[in-house]
Design a protein around this motif. Structure first.
Motif, PDB file in Angstrom:
ATOM      1  N   GLN A 113       0.834  -1.208   0.000  1.00  0.00           N
ATOM      2  CA  GLN A 113       0.000   0.000   0.000  1.00  0.00           C
ATOM      3  C   GLN A 113       0.866   1.255   0.000  1.00  0.00           C
ATOM      4  N   SER A 141       1.008   4.186  -2.804  1.00  0.00           N
ATOM      5  CA  SER A 141       0.332   5.406  -2.369  1.00  0.00           C
ATOM      6  C   SER A 141       1.020   6.639  -2.946  1.00  0.00           C
ATOM      7  N   VAL A 180      -0.380   5.423   4.665  1.00  0.00           N
ATOM      8  CA  VAL A 180      -1.520   4.506   4.711  1.00  0.00           C
ATOM      9  C   VAL A 180      -2.401   4.920   5.872  1.00  0.00           C
ATOM     10  N   ARG A 186       2.334  12.829   4.728  1.00  0.00           N
ATOM     11  CA  ARG A 186       3.029  12.431   3.499  1.00  0.00           C
ATOM     12  C   ARG A 186       4.450  12.015   3.832  1.00  0.00           C
TER      13      ARG A 186
END
Length: 242
Positions: free
Chosen positions: A158, A162, A167, A174
């Motif tokens: 993930q 991303s 996540v 970030r």
């Protein structure tokens, strides 16, 4: 003149770079280099810089962090060299004169602000000609690797896919990779002169390692591009165009 050693958090590679900036500022005639630490927290960098003879302005909204900063500054006897601005990073331009800082720090800040591009522009505005902006950010590739090595492969996937490098449940907004950090600094009108890793293996080592050996390895590995990509944090130094 006080010692130029900056004994703050971060690898020896980061400290050496910042100490070199102090020497360069003094060579330009700044007896007490002007440092602006945006999101400076409890003074992990500000207090050592003040102890090295700098005049430091800390922009930090947290009352608890500022209380700790002030206590540490008093203990080190450098309170008179530190100016505290209890405000958010987006207020930087209201409190710091444009082109006035020999060194501007944004360490652990861009991960949590609402508008990192606006913050980078403010940092670029604050730095003086010949000065430098030092940015330290969380590295998305390190977060991917750490989760994969701990068996959380699905979460690692993930993170890898991303766009923001986070996540659900993350405490940051970030994470960055080297290309994204460089691009952000350049869009703010700065020239990136250094991009290195910080904590290349410190967050991964599980066995007993002598602190001196680990520090030596970290300093050697910081500038190695392949190892920089997996460092826990990325450290960039950028300057106004000559």
């Amino acid at each position: 003149m006080k010692t130029e050693t900056v004994a703050a958090r971060g690898s020896g590679a980061v400290r050496r770079v910042l100490e070199a900036e102090l020497k360069a500022a003094r060579a330009r005639g700044a007896e007490h280099p002007r440092v602006v630490d945006v999101g400076g927290g409890s003074g992990g960098w500000a207090v050592p810089f003040a102890a090295a003879g700098c005049r430091v302005t800390v922009v930090e909204p947290s009352p608890n962090a500022l209380a700790t900063l002030q206590r540490r500054a008093e203990e080190e006897g450098v309170s008179e060299l530190i100016t505290v601005i209890a405000d958010d990073s987006d207020a930087l331009g209201r409190h710091v004169e444009a082109g006035s800082a020999d060194l501007v720090l944004a360490h652990g800040l861009l991960e949590i602000v609402d508008d990192p591009a606006a913050v980078l522009t403010a940092l670029a505005t604050a730095v003086a000609p010949g000065g430098a902006v030092s940015v330290l950010v969380a590295n998305r590739h390190a977060a991917v690797l750490q989760r994969a090595l701990s068996g959380r492969v699905g979460e690692a996937r993930q993170l890898l896919e991303s766009a923001s490098g986070v996540v659900p449940g993350d405490t940051v907004l970030r994470r960055f990779d080297a290309e994204g950090l460089r691009a952000g600094l350049e869009r703010a009108g700065l020239d990136v002169t250094l991009l290195q890793g910080d904590r290349v293996i410190s967050d991964l080592v599980t066995g007993d390692v002598r602190e001196e050996d680990l520090a030596d390895f970290e300093r050697a590995a910081a500038a190695t591009p392949a190892l920089r990509e997996i460092a826990g944090r990325l450290h960039a130094v950028a300057r106004p165009p000559a």
